[in-house]
Write an enzyme that holds these catalytic residues in place. Structure first.
Site, mmCIF file in Angstrom:
data_model
loop_
_atom_site.group_PDB
_atom_site.id
_atom_site.type_symbol
_atom_site.label_atom_id
_atom_site.label_comp_id
_atom_site.label_asym_id
_atom_site.label_seq_id
_atom_site.Cartn_x
_atom_site.Cartn_y
_atom_site.Cartn_z
ATOM 1 N N SER A 139 0.856 -1.185 0.000
ATOM 2 C CA SER A 139 0.000 0.000 0.000
ATOM 3 C C SER A 139 0.895 1.239 0.000
ATOM 4 C CB SER A 139 -0.848 0.000 1.279
ATOM 5 O OG SER A 139 -1.487 1.244 1.462
ATOM 6 N N TYR A 152 -2.958 -1.797 10.333
ATOM 7 C CA TYR A 152 -2.894 -1.937 8.871
ATOM 8 C C TYR A 152 -1.585 -1.360 8.328
ATOM 9 C CZ TYR A 152 -4.183 -1.414 3.923
ATOM 10 O OH TYR A 152 -4.208 -1.487 2.553
HETATM 11 N N1 LIG Z 1 -8.555 -0.033 -1.921
HETATM 12 C C1 LIG Z 1 -7.522 0.676 -1.487
HETATM 13 O O1 LIG Z 1 -7.611 1.914 -1.287
HETATM 14 C C2 LIG Z 1 -6.179 0.001 -1.273
HETATM 15 C C3 LIG Z 1 -5.043 0.812 -1.119
HETATM 16 C C4 LIG Z 1 -3.821 0.212 -0.883
HETATM 17 C C5 LIG Z 1 -3.721 -1.167 -0.821
HETATM 18 N N2 LIG Z 1 -4.826 -1.929 -0.997
HETATM 19 C C6 LIG Z 1 -4.655 -3.384 -0.893
HETATM 20 O O2 LIG Z 1 -5.179 -4.015 -2.039
HETATM 21 C C7 LIG Z 1 -5.563 -5.351 -1.700
HETATM 22 C C8 LIG Z 1 -6.939 -5.628 -2.272
HETATM 23 O O3 LIG Z 1 -7.886 -4.826 -1.598
HETATM 24 P P1 LIG Z 1 -9.144 -4.172 -2.333
HETATM 25 O O4 LIG Z 1 -9.016 -2.712 -2.209
HETATM 26 O O5 LIG Z 1 -9.361 -4.769 -3.659
HETATM 27 O O6 LIG Z 1 -10.330 -4.570 -1.304
HETATM 28 P P2 LIG Z 1 -11.405 -5.740 -1.325
HETATM 29 O O7 LIG Z 1 -12.294 -5.630 -2.495
HETATM 30 O O8 LIG Z 1 -12.020 -5.726 0.027
HETATM 31 O O9 LIG Z 1 -10.508 -7.045 -1.519
HETATM 32 C C9 LIG Z 1 -9.900 -7.710 -0.478
HETATM 33 C C10 LIG Z 1 -10.085 -9.198 -0.722
HETATM 34 O O10 LIG Z 1 -9.356 -9.911 0.268
HETATM 35 C C11 LIG Z 1 -10.111 -11.036 0.619
HETATM 36 N N3 LIG Z 1 -9.758 -11.439 1.973
HETATM 37 C C12 LIG Z 1 -9.864 -10.732 3.129
HETATM 38 N N4 LIG Z 1 -9.447 -11.459 4.161
HETATM 39 C C13 LIG Z 1 -9.091 -12.671 3.652
HETATM 40 C C14 LIG Z 1 -8.581 -13.864 4.209
HETATM 41 N N5 LIG Z 1 -8.377 -13.984 5.532
HETATM 42 N N6 LIG Z 1 -8.314 -14.912 3.390
HETATM 43 C C15 LIG Z 1 -8.520 -14.809 2.068
HETATM 44 N N7 LIG Z 1 -9.005 -13.710 1.467
HETATM 45 C C16 LIG Z 1 -9.280 -12.651 2.256
HETATM 46 C C17 LIG Z 1 -11.586 -10.621 0.519
HETATM 47 O O11 LIG Z 1 -12.413 -11.710 0.155
HETATM 48 P P3 LIG Z 1 -13.220 -12.614 1.212
HETATM 49 O O12 LIG Z 1 -13.893 -11.669 2.138
HETATM 50 O O13 LIG Z 1 -14.135 -13.422 0.376
HETATM 51 O O14 LIG Z 1 -12.218 -13.468 1.877
HETATM 52 C C18 LIG Z 1 -11.543 -9.625 -0.640
HETATM 53 O O15 LIG Z 1 -11.915 -10.242 -1.856
HETATM 54 C C19 LIG Z 1 -5.453 -5.454 -0.180
HETATM 55 O O16 LIG Z 1 -4.262 -6.098 0.181
HETATM 56 C C20 LIG Z 1 -5.414 -4.009 0.259
HETATM 57 O O17 LIG Z 1 -4.751 -3.830 1.492
HETATM 58 C C21 LIG Z 1 -6.052 -1.386 -1.234
#
Ligand SMILES: NC(=O)c1ccc[n+]([C@@H]2O[C@H](COP(=O)([O-])OP(=O)(O)OC[C@H]3O[C@@H](n4cnc5c(N)ncnc54)[C@H](OP(=O)(O)O)[C@@H]3O)[C@@H](O)[C@H]2O)c1
Length: 260
Positions: A139, A152
């Protein structure tokens, strides 16, 4: 790195960045496998992209990771790419007593232990491929702490550090090690946050983020910092105290809400 004819596993691939990336990599002629905890979400992703392969797996559970590994490698012996994308982000007031000693570590188990265990489990498979890659999703908050999400931020700084070490240790192998450090991006991850929490940040569209990721991977840019992520890294070097202060302003509202 060539981005076609690969066999790619994306954790947390049923929504957000993971799902967008999965769809794009399918279009480019790759075999794409996604995993996540929620079976209904995996099924919805498969309706959207019928060529996806889906496996339920909780990355906080070492036994589930071992089972995922044996099922995926049996069905896809040519698996050559792992994207550690599953993640969880919470706003946590460290002065409240509501979070117990197990729950306080949930981000660590998911965001940091998850990728470390996945790499440990899948590396012997990847290292035997003529061309392979691991991409860990950290991130922009790996570079500057975000005080209202203290655990986080710590996990993402940890992913950044671990990924650099992993890259150094794999330099004599066929495995390229990428880090994707997204900026604030429009996904459900940040739904629990209010506009004021993220003041000054314009969320990136997930499709634009994935455009940038694909281009960067194709030119072998190993640390990928789309949009404001690059700016945060620069600011963390040039004016670390200033940028940390800016990023910590939302603590005041959090303390006011809890009457502190
Ligand atoms: N969106 C942002 O602003 C942002 C910024 C920087 C970094 N990121 C990073 O990008 C990545 C993807 O996030 P996103 O923004 O696309 O959010 P998201 O749509 O909430 O995706 C996160 C995914 O992780 C899965 N997950 C959560 N806990 C889990 C576990 N214990 N085991 C397996 N799967 C798990 C969830 O699916 P289930 O609930 O079905 O398990 C979900 O599909 C993350 O690592 C996040 O930290 C996001």
């Amino acid at each position: 790195m060539k981005l076609h004819s690969n066999i790619i596993l994306i954790t947390g691939g049923a929504s957000g960045i993971g799902l967008e990336l999965a769809g794009r990599l399918l279009e480019m002629g790759n075999t794409v496998i996604i995993s996540g905890r929620d079976q209904a979400k995996l099924e919805r992703a498969k309706i959207q992209y019928p060529e996806l392969h889906t496996f339920a797996c909780d990355v906080t559970d070492p036994e589930a990771i071992a089972e995922l590994h044996s099922r995926v490698c049996a069905q896809f012996p040519g698996l050559n790419m792992l994207v550690n994308n599953a993640g969880l982000m919470r706003k946590i007031n460290l002065q409240t007593k509501e979070i117990d000693l197990i729950d306080i570590n949930r981000e660590i188990e998911t965001n940091l232990s998850g990728p470390i265990r996945m790499v440990n489990q899948f590396l012997p498979q990847l290292i035997n491929q003529p061309s392979a890659a691991i991409m860990n999703v950290s991130s922009a908050l790996a570079f500057v702490p975000f005080a209202i999400s203290p655990v986080y931020g710590a996990t993402k700084a940890g992913v950044h550090s671990y990924t650099r070490s992993l890259r150094a240790q794999l330099k004599n192998t066929t495995v390229r090690v990428f880090e994707l450090a997204p900026p604030l991006t429009k996904t459900t991850l940040v739904d629990a946050f209010e506009v004021n929490d993220m003041k000054g940040s314009v969320p990136m569209e997930v499709a634009k983020l994935v455009d940038d990721v694909i281009k960067a991977m194709e030119r072998d840019q190993l640390e990928i910092r789309p949009g404001q992520s690059n700016l945060l890294k620069i600011m963390s070097r040039l004016a670390p105290n200033f940028i940390f202060k800016q990023m910590s302003k939302s603590v005041d509202a959090m303390l006011a809400d809890s009457g502190k």
